[in-house]
Design an enzyme around this catalytic site. Structure first.
Site, PDB file in Angstrom:
ATOM      1  N   ASP A 148       0.871  -1.179   0.000  1.00  0.00           N
ATOM      2  CA  ASP A 148       0.000   0.000   0.000  1.00  0.00           C
ATOM      3  C   ASP A 148       0.903   1.223   0.000  1.00  0.00           C
ATOM      4  O   ASP A 148       2.127   1.088   0.131  1.00  0.00           O
ATOM      5  CB  ASP A 148      -0.928  -0.001   1.236  1.00  0.00           C
ATOM      6  CG  ASP A 148      -2.270   0.655   0.929  1.00  0.00           C
ATOM      7  OD1 ASP A 148      -2.282   1.841   0.547  1.00  0.00           O
ATOM      8  OD2 ASP A 148      -3.305  -0.022   1.057  1.00  0.00           O
ATOM      9  N   HIS A 225      -3.630   2.687  -4.541  1.00  0.00           N
ATOM     10  CA  HIS A 225      -2.856   2.377  -3.336  1.00  0.00           C
ATOM     11  C   HIS A 225      -1.444   1.911  -3.736  1.00  0.00           C
ATOM     12  O   HIS A 225      -0.928   0.936  -3.187  1.00  0.00           O
ATOM     13  CB  HIS A 225      -3.556   1.289  -2.507  1.00  0.00           C
ATOM     14  CG  HIS A 225      -4.842   1.753  -1.875  1.00  0.00           C
ATOM     15  ND1 HIS A 225      -4.868   2.415  -0.674  1.00  0.00           N
ATOM     16  CD2 HIS A 225      -6.129   1.673  -2.282  1.00  0.00           C
ATOM     17  CE1 HIS A 225      -6.129   2.704  -0.365  1.00  0.00           C
ATOM     18  NE2 HIS A 225      -6.911   2.268  -1.326  1.00  0.00           N
ATOM     19  N   GLU A 278     -10.830   1.599  -4.629  1.00  0.00           N
ATOM     20  CA  GLU A 278     -10.605   3.034  -4.446  1.00  0.00           C
ATOM     21  C   GLU A 278      -9.669   3.676  -5.475  1.00  0.00           C
ATOM     22  O   GLU A 278      -8.855   4.523  -5.114  1.00  0.00           O
ATOM     23  CB  GLU A 278     -10.084   3.312  -3.031  1.00  0.00           C
ATOM     24  CG  GLU A 278     -11.061   2.881  -1.965  1.00  0.00           C
ATOM     25  CD  GLU A 278     -10.633   3.261  -0.547  1.00  0.00           C
ATOM     26  OE1 GLU A 278     -11.478   3.787   0.166  1.00  0.00           O
ATOM     27  OE2 GLU A 278      -9.455   3.035  -0.171  1.00  0.00           O
TER      28      GLU A 278
END
Ligand SMILES: [Zn+2]
Length: 638
Positions: A148, A225, A278
């Site tokens: 991440d 990410h 996301e």
């Protein structure tokens, strides 16, 4: 007839008593007389058993872990279809303090825990220690969130900068790193903070998984990410400093395939998790590579680029005999039904995916995100402002709202521990225990046998054993359930006051993300709980500017409201509150100004109100925003 009835009562009583001792609750318990001998093995057979005398139609996917355990004063006997079933039987045996027979198999084949070791790194010894605790309650999947923005955590030989650079940052805690502008560091640089699992570490973790019968699923995030990757290898982003991989450049696919190739060699699990959540896709809009890729592939929408990337990755995994798992955003990517979906944004994404033919693992954040506080946030470590008690997790029922015809696609459930705010190893254990035990029981036991009061007592005993080290030989740092405070007292009962049920005029709208009960919310007598997202707190990304109509002119003695302060999720008190009254909703007289006097924002629930002693029909309440969010549950007038 009478005798039968009495025997029936005795049998059901015995079952309840037996339940109270074994976690997760087994499928069938029959008690017998005598002192159990749980140390002497009389026989242990691993082969193909039909267990016909218990159930003729045991589901195929469960069969794997099914076992029959018989304990007598002379010793114990195990029959199991597989070594995994035998291992589950041995875990049950450790908890047996009575003679009898247990026939058992799990309700769901997948019972998982996700640990995020990107935001705060955890080493192999720590990870294996948690796996041992997981095995004691028959949890069978560890999902490692390995990569991440905050750090890449696994050795990849082909890309040494991932571990010399992307695994290290300036800022020991995630918060310090955020506040310092998210800067990375070289491994040998002074003050560099981070770490990674070497390939040997991973082999040890996988070996522990084999010993404990826990599948270890690696997660490599893409295309979002991924800021740490682009920092180490700028040519993988649309631009330098991008947070997402560029789906336009061919080098991105080379990178992903090379990395996944090494991952596949390390992890034997049939599943590889590739994130997919996301993505903002912001940089893709004006990237020449991305635009060229769209023209070449006939992709018309920017989101189509993500579908394209995910499909290529899925093809690669298939070609290597593996299956893809991704977060529920990927329902839109047009993947093959073979792809498995992890539903985190509630349950809807998961249900939609099941309808499309995907297998689904339920990890809805409202019940399964154990990064939220498990008790009163005033005494809990600084977190994200959510509240997720043991009881709430335990009461989650995965079948709820799932159409029966797609239930066959529901593989199981998973707790997720995101570690942005979980700095130390002790804090990780505090967040995990006992809450993952609730996931274990929901995942293993039949819903109709569950009972929270009984479970809570067993959870206390389990955490006691973890703390003193009798369970695995290592000592843990669980949450102390005996000191649990519970839900915010204000939420437990409605309140009455002069404005209750009165209409409210909003001069500024509430946030569509946090409507609570809409226009009746501020005068419905219902107060909020610990969490801003519990559906009772109304959120404003502006001043709170409302007028309540009391119906007729009357004496008023007090006006006020409780506000949330939670610096973690950017919720602050208003700088001040101004109260004015009016008889006609045109001419207002200011009757109070209440300043906010907190020196430094800390988690709190603050009543900002004042005695007023006046008369009026309309009460104007203006709470001035300092920054970011304001949350308020009720406008109280007396
Ligand atoms: Zn691009």
């Amino acid at each position: 007839m009478k005798l039968k009835l009495i025997l029936g009562l005795v049998a059901s009583f015995s079952f309840a008593a037996a339940q109270a001792q074994i976690t997760p609750i087994p499928a069938m318990v029959t008690r017998a007389e005598g002192e159990p001998n749980t140390f002497h093995e009389l026989s242990c057979k691993v082969g193909r058993f039909s267990f016909e005398r218990y159930t003729a139609n045991l589901p195929e996917a469960f069969r794997e872990e099914a076992y029959l355990l018989t304990v007598t004063p002379d010793g114990y006997k195990i029959e199991a279809n597989t070594e995994t079933g035998k291992a589950r039987a041995l875990q049950t045996l450790r908890q047996m303090d009575f003679c009898g027979e247990i026939f058992d198999y799990p309700r769901f084949a997948y019972r998982g825990v996700m640990l995020d070791i990107s935001r705060h790194f955890r080493d192999k010894d720590f990870i294996i220690k948690q796996m041992e605790a997981m095995a004691s309650v028959k949890l069978n999947v560890l999902h490692l969130h390995l990569t991440d923005d905050a750090g890449w955590r696994i050795q990849i030989d082909r890309y040494p900068l991932l571990t010399r650079r992307a695994a290290w940052r300036k800022g020991a805690s995630w918060k310090e790193w955020q506040e310092g502008g998210q800067q990375y560091a070289w491994m040998d640089e002074e003050g560099a903070s981070g770490g990674f699992l070497t390939k040997d570490d991973v082999r040890e973790i996988v070996a522990a998984g084999e010993r404990l019968h826990i599948m270890v699923i690696p997660e490599i995030e893409m295309p979002a990410h991924s800021r740490e990757v682009v920092d180490a290898y700028p040519s993988l982003g649309c631009r330098e400093g991008s947070e997402e991989l560029c789906p336009g450049r061919e080098t991105t696919y080379d990178f992903l395939e090379n990395v996944l190739g090494e991952i596949i060699e390390l992890f034997p699990a049939p599943y590889i998790h590739v994130g997919g959540d996301e993505a903002s896709r912001r940089d893709w809009e004006d990237c020449a590579y991305c635009q060229a890729r769209m023209r070449r592939e006939g992709i018309t929408r920017i989101s189509g680029l993500q579908s394209y990337l995910m499909r290529r990755v899925e093809d690669f995994l298939h070609a290597h005999g593996r299956r893809l798992i991704g977060w529920d955003e990927m329902v839109d990517y047009g993947l093959t039904p073979d792809a498995t979906v992890m539903s985190w944004r509630g349950i809807e994404g998961g249900i939609e995916a099941m309808k499309q033919g995907h297998d689904v693992i339920m990890a809805p954040s409202q019940w399964c995100y154990i990064n939220n506080a498990q008790d009163n946030p005033l005494t809990e470590p600084m977190g994200e402002g959510g509240y997720l008690s043991l009881e709430r997790i335990y009461r989650y029922e995965p079948f709820d709202d799932v159409p029966p015809e797609v239930l066959k696609h529901l593989l199981g459930i998973q707790a997720c521990l995101w570690q942005e705010h979980v700095v130390t190893e002790e804090a990780t254990e505090y967040m995990l225990y006992p809450r993952i035990m609730a996931i274990a029981e929901t995942g293993w036991s039949r819903a109709e046998t569950k009972n929270y009061a009984d479970f809570r007592q067993r959870a206390i005993r389990w955490t006691d054993a973890l703390s003193i080290g009798t369970l695995t030989g290592k000592t843990f740092h669980p949450f102390n359930l005996r000191r649990e405070f519970g839900e915010r007292p204000a939420r437990r009962a409605d309140i009455d006051h002069l404005a209750k049920g009165c209409p409210v005029q909003y001069n500024m709208p509430w946030s569509p993300y946090y409507p609570a009960y809409g226009k009746t919310s501020l005068t419905d007598g219902r107060l909020g709980g610990w969490a801003y997202g519990d559906g009772r707190w109304q959120g404003f990304y502006s001043d709170v500017d409302v007028v309540v109509d009391l119906g007729e002119v009357q004496p008023i003695h007090f006006v006020g409201a409780t506000f949330l302060c939670q610096p973690g999720p950017w919720i602050f008190l208003p700088s001040d509150v101004t109260v004015s009254v009016s008889d006609d909703n045109v001419h207002f007289r200011q009757v109070a100004v209440i300043p906010q006097e907190m020196l430094e924002p800390v988690n709190s629930y603050i009543l900002m109100g004042a005695p007023v002693h006046c008369e009026g029909r309309y009460v104007h309440f203006l709470a001035t925003r300092t920054k970011e969010w304001i949350f308020m549950d009720e406008l109280i007038v007396n």
